[in-house]
Design an enzyme around this catalytic site. Structure first.
Site, short mmCIF file in Angstrom:
data_model
loop_
_atom_site.label_atom_id
_atom_site.label_comp_id
_atom_site.label_asym_id
_atom_site.label_seq_id
_atom_site.Cartn_x
_atom_site.Cartn_y
_atom_site.Cartn_z
N VAL A 12 0.83 -1.21 0.00
CA VAL A 12 0.00 0.00 0.00
C VAL A 12 0.87 1.26 0.00
O VAL A 12 0.62 2.20 -0.78
CB VAL A 12 -0.98 0.00 1.20
N VAL A 128 -11.42 0.25 5.12
CA VAL A 128 -12.56 -0.63 4.80
C VAL A 128 -12.86 -0.54 3.31
O VAL A 128 -12.98 0.56 2.77
CB VAL A 128 -13.83 -0.21 5.58
N ILE A 132 -13.09 1.45 -2.34
CA ILE A 132 -14.50 1.91 -2.31
C ILE A 132 -14.66 3.06 -1.32
O ILE A 132 -14.29 2.92 -0.15
CB ILE A 132 -15.45 0.77 -1.85
N GLU A 186 -3.42 -10.59 3.70
CA GLU A 186 -2.68 -10.02 4.84
C GLU A 186 -1.33 -10.73 4.96
O GLU A 186 -1.15 -11.84 4.44
CB GLU A 186 -3.47 -10.25 6.13
N ASP A 197 -10.09 -10.18 9.57
CA ASP A 197 -10.01 -8.92 8.80
C ASP A 197 -11.43 -8.37 8.56
O ASP A 197 -11.68 -7.17 8.77
CB ASP A 197 -9.28 -9.18 7.48
N LYS A 201 -13.23 -4.84 10.02
CA LYS A 201 -13.87 -3.85 9.13
C LYS A 201 -15.33 -3.62 9.52
O LYS A 201 -15.80 -2.47 9.51
CB LYS A 201 -13.74 -4.31 7.68
N1 HSE Z 1 -6.40 -8.65 3.07
C1 HSE Z 1 -7.37 -7.63 2.83
C2 HSE Z 1 -8.42 -8.18 1.87
C3 HSE Z 1 -6.70 -6.42 2.26
O1 HSE Z 1 -8.16 -9.20 1.24
O2 HSE Z 1 -9.49 -7.61 1.77
C4 HSE Z 1 -7.57 -5.19 2.16
O3 HSE Z 1 -7.99 -4.75 3.42
#
Ligand code: HSE
Length: 395
Positions: A12, A128, A132, A186, A197, A201
């Site tokens: 990122v 999140v 988007i 991740e 994850d 979110k």
């Molecule tokens: N590992 C996360 C996913 C990355 O696959 O959505 C983006 O938050």
């Protein structure tokens, strides 16, 4: 000149530098001629081949003590030291922009409060839904509404894996490897697979929607590791896709939040959200259902959201979000909420115990059916004693 420092030059962080460089002309136009300059990159590694290789430092204090740095971009991942660095940057009067859902979900309330005290911004659009826009639209564009529920496919990696398994017959491990090579997963992909994850979110979205801190530790969380190709094929025969969802609902009893695989009927647009795409449906009492859709992971989509936050700060818009810390856990017991289950069983008594349900027989003596709606705890009791092959909630 808007000077920024990027903490963490992985997928990122390097994407942020790339978007700033590639789109420098259009960004400058949006900023009335001002330019965004990456003054520092904090990383343990060196990047001698990179055009910004001479900006790399291992000294966070150098960034903290440089009054020219207006925005600190935290794209390190993980809780520590990302949380401590964010806190120190805000306390030093610097704006912080992040894609780090782990830090926002667990420490967002505190960091937002420190940002307010120091009259700076803590922005996390990229945390999140990847590219988007969802945080700012919920906070600003839907401000007139009382939010009733938020439901999302929030993890690109697991959605990619489920799609590849059902549409291309790819096995789980192969699909995961591909997702990793595309920069979706991740650092520890268990966080994707086990739903952690997605859980982080949905906690961020629930806190935002309902104005109270919802912590991952209070939310029931299941991943996709128990979902088989047979589950997906049987669900498909009944007209459903299986999707890993985060769901939050404001109920009379409190905030219902869950992360789990759900069957989603083909008449629901979420059923057609495939590959790395995410989708989020927000239901507001005035607007009804709104759906947000786009790439939920990956270098440039996520960087797009990070850079948008930097632009917002450069435009001097103060857009801090507020939610209050509540001492009591506002999350209800998920087992007291009503649901339906998709059940696969070999037990013929199911037809007597669940009259009126449509059963789908397979050749090997197996049945699949969808229960009537009932409290989850009561449904589990009603299914006690049956040899259930699998049981998945239906949206
Ligand atoms: N590992 C996360 C996913 C990355 O696959 O959505 C983006 O938050």
């Amino acid at each position: 000149m808007i000077n920024i420092a990027i903490l963490g030059f992985g997928v990122v962080g390097s994407g942020v530098a790339e978007v700033i460089s590639e789109n420098s002309d259009s960004l400058s136009e949006k900023l009335s001629g001002e330019e965004i300059c990456v003054k520092y990159i904090l990383d343990k590694r060196s990047f001698p081949e990179h055009a910004l290789g001479n900006r790399v430092t291992m000294d966070f204090d150098m960034i903290l003590n440089d009054p020219e740095v207006i925005v600190v971009v935290e794209t390190m991942g993980g809780s520590h030291p990302a949380y401590e660095f964010s806190k120190r940057a805000l306390e030093a009067g610097k704006n912080v922009v992040t894609s780090n859902k782990e830090v926002v979900a667990n420490f967002g309330t505190e960091l937002l409060s420190i940002a307010r005290e120091n009259n700076v911004n803590y922005l996390f659009e990229a945390s999140v839904g990847g590219g988007i826009p969802i945080i700012r639209p919920m906070w600003q564009c839907l401000a007139a509404n009382k939010i009733e529920s938020v439901t999302g496919i929030l993890n690109g990696t697991t959605n990619f894996i489920l799609t590849k398994m059902i549409s291309e017959g790819m096995d789980f491990e192969e699909a995961l490897k591909l997702a990793q090579s595309l920069g979706y997963a991740e650092a520890n992909p268990a966080a994707d697979i086990e739903g952690i994850d997605t859980c982080r979110k949905i906690c961020i979205l629930a806190s935002l929607a309902f104005g109270k801190t919802v912590l991952p530790e209070n939310v029931h969380c299941e991943g996709i590791s128990d979902i088989t190709l047979e589950d997906m094929t049987a669900a498909e025969a009944l007209g459903y896709s299986i999707k890993l969802l985060g769901r939050a609902e404001n109920t009379d009893d409190g905030i219902y939040v869950i992360t789990a695989p759900f069957l989603v009927g083909y008449d629901n647009p979420m059923a057609g959200v495939n590959d790395v795409y995410n989708a989020i449906t927000v239901c507001g009492n005035a607007v009804g259902d709104i759906m947000f859709y786009g790439k939920g992971a990956g270098k440039l989509p996520t960087a797009s959201a990070v850079v948008a936050d930097i632009v917002d700060i450069a435009r001097e818009c103060k857009k801090n979000i507020i939610w209050s810390f509540s001492k009591d856990n506002p999350v209800t017991d998920y087992r007291s909420a009503k649901t339906r289950f998709f059940v696969r069983t070999e037990d013929p008594r199911a037809k007597e115990y669940f009259p009126g349900c449509v059963f789908c027989d397979s050749e090997n003596g197996e049945y699949a059916f969808i229960t009537d709606e009932d409290k989850e705890s009561r449904l589990s009791e009603r299914l006690t004693g049956f040899s259930v092959i699998s049981k998945i909630r239906v949206l």
